[in-house]
Design an enzyme around this catalytic site. Structure first.
Site, mmCIF file in Angstrom:
data_model
loop_
_atom_site.group_PDB
_atom_site.id
_atom_site.type_symbol
_atom_site.label_atom_id
_atom_site.label_comp_id
_atom_site.label_asym_id
_atom_site.label_seq_id
_atom_site.Cartn_x
_atom_site.Cartn_y
_atom_site.Cartn_z
ATOM 1 N N ASP A 131 0.838 -1.194 0.000
ATOM 2 C CA ASP A 131 0.000 0.000 0.000
ATOM 3 C C ASP A 131 0.878 1.250 0.000
ATOM 4 O O ASP A 131 1.995 1.230 -0.519
ATOM 5 C CB ASP A 131 -0.934 -0.036 1.222
ATOM 6 C CG ASP A 131 -2.290 0.587 0.952
ATOM 7 O OD1 ASP A 131 -2.335 1.815 0.778
ATOM 8 O OD2 ASP A 131 -3.295 -0.145 0.934
ATOM 9 N N HIS A 168 -3.751 6.091 3.359
ATOM 10 C CA HIS A 168 -4.512 4.897 3.004
ATOM 11 C C HIS A 168 -3.958 3.630 3.654
ATOM 12 O O HIS A 168 -4.686 2.838 4.262
ATOM 13 C CB HIS A 168 -4.515 4.766 1.481
ATOM 14 C CG HIS A 168 -5.429 3.733 0.915
ATOM 15 N ND1 HIS A 168 -5.068 2.414 0.770
ATOM 16 C CD2 HIS A 168 -6.687 3.830 0.428
ATOM 17 C CE1 HIS A 168 -6.060 1.745 0.219
ATOM 18 N NE2 HIS A 168 -7.057 2.576 0.000
ATOM 19 N N SER A 385 -11.427 -1.146 -0.369
ATOM 20 C CA SER A 385 -10.129 -1.054 0.308
ATOM 21 C C SER A 385 -10.229 -1.429 1.774
ATOM 22 O O SER A 385 -9.266 -1.918 2.371
ATOM 23 C CB SER A 385 -9.592 0.379 0.232
ATOM 24 O OG SER A 385 -9.072 0.683 -1.018
#
Length: 449
Positions: A131, A168, A385
């Site tokens: 990520d 994120h 996600s």
């Protein structure tokens, strides 16, 4: 301002790092994915990543050079996250530093995590987060990240253990393995070891006129993702989470076929090494079943493709809902034969508390690109996600109680204990809605606590 200040950020309803993006072969990055066995002289190219177990290389070169060597190759495309859905953003209520926030985590409550943690917390397992980077210093992630095993595959020098490509990855990591110290949030498998495999670098300006924090979206290369997945398998990760995705056109000058074959090769190797990769299905609300011209990255290589669900009208005080946590999210991609499991990812609708609460870290950079630190906090986010790491956490929990199980057996346990709700269509669920507690009890077997 103290860059280590603990803050509460706005709740943001977001998707994967790349949603609906077509990886175009016309993009000139100077990087290529090459079948190593077809390359006659490696000294004539610059090797960026070596994927030795699957005989692939990521190189910097020219198309003319590779053609002159008779190599089999395709451009290593930049995954450009130029769209995300749903686009709703809501401010979160102020959540005090040091407060126990687990009452807001409807996702963990619905998955039976309090009861599951009486059996296992995911000890003796390892999960890779492929990520934008993990903020290892966030209070909810302190002691959870193995920085010695962590690696950066991004095209920069920032290293690992920070949210260098945006917040994120920190949110995703927290869903899997946030610690359970009685403050903040808790992850599905707080006993697992997290590995930060950063593939996204910083983008030093906001993509949408300042509404999202600068650097939220960073540049990511397809070849870097494949290299990270190979490395995760090499170091014995039980799961590797990919909360990012892209599409390629299968008939685009033959390159789409090469990308697909490379992804299959990497995924097969990972699975044989015992690593399950959990993959977000995407957030553009369409079916993956009938599009024959494009292939989504989640559809290949034996990973667990995960769609998203979420409640409507969740009340943390009573634990009640207007619609249940297994209701399909309005934005989730779907399709019979394309989705393997559904898991909590947030509804993305009117109420921020219907989304998934977890840790965030907003990075700050100087004008010269120097990393200045990050603001730590929590936010409600929604997207596939957020659904995929729920499955990655469940993989760690199942593996913890059945250490002899291989990747296929762990997957079978998760699918066997999942079920499709009677009131919704199978196209949203694949084998069913994740039931973490049932999977752990099944793996533990009769007579075990």
């Amino acid at each position: 301002m103290d860059r280590r200040t603990f803050i509460t950020a706005s709740g943001v309803s977001l998707g994967t790092l790349a949603i609906g993006t077509v990886a175009t072969a016309t993009e000139a990055t100077g990087r290529f994915l090459v079948d190593r066995s077809s390359l006659r002289d490696e000294d004539r190219v610059e090797i960026v990543h070596e994927l030795a177990p699957v005989d692939l290389l990521v190189v910097r070169s020219s198309e003319a050079e590779l053609e002159g060597q008779g190599a089999e190759f395709a451009p290593d495309v930049r995954i450009d996250p130029n769209a995300y859905r749903p686009a709703r953003r809501d401010s979160a209520d102020a959540l005090a530093e040091g407060e126990d926030l687990t009452e807001y985590q409807w996702d963990k409550r619905d998955q039976g995590l309090p009861e599951t943690h009486d059996v296992t917390r995911g000890e003796d397992t390892r999960v890779a987060i492929i990520d934008s980077g993990i903020a290892a210093g966030h209070p909810d992630l302190e002691g959870q990240v193995d920085l010695e095993l962590s690696r950066s595959f991004a095209d920069d020098d920032y290293g690992v253990g920070g949210p260098y490509g945006g917040t994120h990855g920190t949110h995703v990591a927290g869903i899997v393995g946030a610690n359970d110290d009685g403050t903040g949030v808790v992850g599905s498998a707080p006993g697992t070891e997290l590995v930060d495999l950063r593939v996204s670098g910083p983008r030093l300006e906001s993509r949408d006129g300042g509404e999202l924090p600068p650097t939220y979206w960073g540049d990511t290369y397809y070849g870097s993702v494949l290299a990270a997945l190979v490395y995760a398998a090499e170091i014995g990760c039980d799961a590797a989470n990919l909360s990012l995705g892209w599409t390629w056109r299968m008939r685009q000058e033959g390159w789409g076929r090469f990308w697909g074959q490379a992804h299959q090769r990497v995924g097969t190797y990972a699975r044989r090494q015992g690593t399950l990769h959990t993959h977000a299905s995407g957030n553009w609300g369409e079916s993956l079943q009938f599009n024959r011209d494009e292939t989504d990255s989640s559809e290949t290589a034996g990973g667990i493709t995960t769609s998203s669900t979420g409640p409507v009208g969740f009340d943390p005080d009573t634990g009640e809902y207007v619609e249940p946590p297994y209701a399909p999210s309005t934005y989730t991609t779907h399709g019979v034969g394309a989705i393997d499991l559904a898991a909590p990812g947030g509804q993305g609708g009117e109420y921020e508390q219907d989304n998934v609460l977890n840790a965030i870290a907003i990075p700050d950079f100087g004008e010269d690109g120097e990393y200045l630190g990050a603001d730590y906090g929590h936010a409600w986010l929604a997207g596939t996600s957020m659904a995929a790491p729920q499955v990655a956490g469940a993989v760690a929990l199942v593996k913890s109680v059945d250490e002899r199980a291989n990747a296929n057996q762990v997957r079978t346990t998760l699918e066997r204990t999942a079920s499709v709700p009677d009131e919704y269509e199978r196209k949203y669920y694949g084998r069913g809605y994740l039931d973490t507690l049932a999977a752990v009890e099944d793996a533990a077997g009769p007579g075990r606590p």
